[in-house]
Design an enzyme around this catalytic site. Structure first.
Site, PDB file in Angstrom:
ATOM      1  CB  SER A 192      -9.145  -5.975  11.767  1.00 23.31           C
ATOM      2  OG  SER A 192      -9.381  -4.840  12.574  1.00 23.31           O
ATOM      3  CB  THR A 193      -7.003  -9.306   7.720  1.00 19.65           C
ATOM      4  OG1 THR A 193      -6.117  -8.532   6.901  1.00 19.65           O
ATOM      5  CG2 THR A 193      -8.445  -8.963   7.411  1.00 19.65           C
ATOM      6  N   GLY A 194      -4.413  -8.594  10.026  1.00 17.03           N
ATOM      7  CA  GLY A 194      -3.023  -8.953  10.313  1.00 17.03           C
ATOM      8  C   GLY A 194      -2.865  -9.276  11.788  1.00 17.03           C
ATOM      9  CB  VAL A 195      -1.009  -7.442  14.434  1.00 21.68           C
ATOM     10  CG1 VAL A 195      -0.848  -7.499  15.943  1.00 21.68           C
ATOM     11  CG2 VAL A 195       0.353  -7.455  13.763  1.00 21.68           C
ATOM     12  CE1 TYR A 196      -4.141  -4.498  16.929  1.00 24.98           C
ATOM     13  CE2 TYR A 196      -5.918  -3.160  16.031  1.00 24.98           C
ATOM     14  CZ  TYR A 196      -4.787  -3.283  16.821  1.00 24.98           C
ATOM     15  OH  TYR A 196      -4.320  -2.185  17.509  1.00 24.98           O
ATOM     16  CB  ILE A 223      -1.016  -0.022   1.167  1.00 23.21           C
ATOM     17  CG1 ILE A 223      -2.163   0.942   0.893  1.00 23.21           C
ATOM     18  CG2 ILE A 223      -0.354   0.253   2.514  1.00 23.21           C
ATOM     19  CD1 ILE A 223      -3.383   0.738   1.770  1.00 23.21           C
ATOM     20  N   GLY A 238       3.210  -4.064  10.748  1.00 26.37           N
ATOM     21  CA  GLY A 238       2.362  -4.242   9.563  1.00 26.37           C
ATOM     22  C   GLY A 238       2.289  -3.000   8.693  1.00 26.37           C
ATOM     23  CB  VAL A 239      -0.690  -1.393   7.108  1.00 28.87           C
ATOM     24  CG1 VAL A 239      -0.981  -0.123   6.338  1.00 28.87           C
ATOM     25  CG2 VAL A 239      -1.192  -2.601   6.326  1.00 28.87           C
ATOM     26  CG  ASP A 240       0.710   2.063  12.378  1.00 27.48           C
ATOM     27  OD1 ASP A 240       0.819   3.158  11.799  1.00 27.48           O
ATOM     28  OD2 ASP A 240       0.458   1.937  13.584  1.00 27.48           O
TER      29      ASP A 240
HETATM   30  P1  ADP Z   1      -4.158  -4.905  11.848  1.00 29.37           P
HETATM   31  O1  ADP Z   1      -3.401  -4.567  13.109  1.00 29.37           O
HETATM   32  O2  ADP Z   1      -5.341  -3.986  11.605  1.00 29.37           O
HETATM   33  O3  ADP Z   1      -4.490  -6.363  11.756  1.00 29.37           O
HETATM   34  P2  ADP Z   1      -1.851  -5.178  10.039  1.00 29.37           P
HETATM   35  O4  ADP Z   1      -1.059  -4.067   9.482  1.00 29.37           O
HETATM   36  O5  ADP Z   1      -1.186  -6.106  10.990  1.00 29.37           O
HETATM   37  O6  ADP Z   1      -3.158  -4.492  10.678  1.00 29.37           O
HETATM   38  O7  ADP Z   1      -2.449  -6.062   8.855  1.00 29.37           O
HETATM   39  C1  ADP Z   1      -3.534  -5.704   8.035  1.00 29.37           C
HETATM   40  C2  ADP Z   1      -3.396  -6.380   6.684  1.00 29.37           C
HETATM   41  O8  ADP Z   1      -2.460  -5.675   5.883  1.00 29.37           O
HETATM   42  C3  ADP Z   1      -2.862  -7.823   6.743  1.00 29.37           C
HETATM   43  O9  ADP Z   1      -3.632  -8.607   5.831  1.00 29.37           O
HETATM   44  C4  ADP Z   1      -1.418  -7.683   6.276  1.00 29.37           C
HETATM   45  O10 ADP Z   1      -0.961  -8.854   5.599  1.00 29.37           O
HETATM   46  C5  ADP Z   1      -1.504  -6.539   5.309  1.00 29.37           C
HETATM   47  N1  ADP Z   1      -0.270  -5.755   5.096  1.00 29.37           N
HETATM   48  C6  ADP Z   1       0.866  -5.691   5.839  1.00 29.37           C
HETATM   49  N2  ADP Z   1       1.749  -4.838   5.305  1.00 29.37           N
HETATM   50  C7  ADP Z   1       1.166  -4.323   4.172  1.00 29.37           C
HETATM   51  C8  ADP Z   1       1.559  -3.399   3.150  1.00 29.37           C
HETATM   52  N3  ADP Z   1       2.735  -2.797   3.185  1.00 29.37           N
HETATM   53  N4  ADP Z   1       0.674  -3.128   2.153  1.00 29.37           N
HETATM   54  C9  ADP Z   1      -0.547  -3.706   2.106  1.00 29.37           C
HETATM   55  N5  ADP Z   1      -0.982  -4.591   3.029  1.00 29.37           N
HETATM   56  C10 ADP Z   1      -0.134  -4.899   4.043  1.00 29.37           C
END
Ligand code: ADP
Length: 170
Positions: free
Chosen positions: A122-126, A11, A32-34
């Site tokens: 929410s589909t990653g760490v959450y 992203i 993750g994304v953050d």
């Molecule tokens: P949350 O804490 O809301 O679960 P995460 O960031 O851990 O957020 O994960 C949310 C989703 O984003 C997961 O499916 C993860 O695989 C995906 N993800 C992680 N990094 C990226 C990225 N750089 N770009 C797009 N999607 C990502």
């Protein structure tokens, strides 16, 4: 009419008006994304997040809400931070997850963002199950009218996520 598109990728590499961040309520970064957004976007984003913590969101951003900052060095105008619910089988938190998508689109509309990229919140760490997370994401954005947003792009990190969203979009 808002167009829904799916891409597989990172992203932080998208060129859009607004990139939605799957943040946590501290707004001070995470994994993750953050983590990826703050790494690539640089310190300007964190600086605005800190200012939000010092003003409007002293206790953090509540789950299901959204707030915008600069996008720093990203190829976007804004990052919209939203806090997804942690998945918990003992309680239905779907409404909070839907709220993330709805509130992010509301903020995008207020900003005048015409293209918005979402991760699978929410589909990653959450821990939210991917198929259900994809269903809620697609249903909610389809149900949310926006006179401003022309393209909603789901950016899926891996094949499994892409397939789950593809199954929902049909
Ligand atoms: P949350 O804490 O809301 O679960 P995460 O960031 O851990 O957020 O994960 C949310 C989703 O984003 C997961 O499916 C993860 O695989 C995906 N993800 C992680 N990094 C990226 C990225 N750089 N770009 C797009 N999607 C990502």
């Amino acid at each position: 009419m808002t167009t829904l598109t799916l891409v597989r990728g990172d992203i932080t590499r998208q060129r859009v008006d607004a990139i939605v961040n799957a943040a946590n309520s501290s707004l001070l970064g995470g994994g993750g994304v953050d983590g990826a957004i703050h790494r690539r976007g640089g310190p300007a984003i964190l600086q605005e997040c800190r200012a939000l913590r010092a003003s409007k969101y002293g206790r953090g951003l509540p789950t299901g809400r959204a707030v915008a900052t600069t996008a720093g060095a990203l190829d976007a105008r804004w990052v919209i931070h939203t806090v997804g619910p942690v998945y918990y089988a003992g309680e239905d938190r779907s409404a909070l997850l839907a709220s993330c998508y709805r509130e992010s689109l509301r903020v995008a509309g207020e900003l005048g963002a015409r293209t918005v990229a979402f991760p699978a919140i929410s589909t990653g760490v959450y821990g939210w199950p991917m198929d259900d997370g994809a269903r809620i994401a697609v249903e909610t954005v389809r149900d949310t009218e926006s006179p401003v947003v022309e393209e909603i792009r789901f950016v899926l990190f891996d094949e499994r996520a892409y397939a789950a969203f593809e199954a929902q979009v049909g």
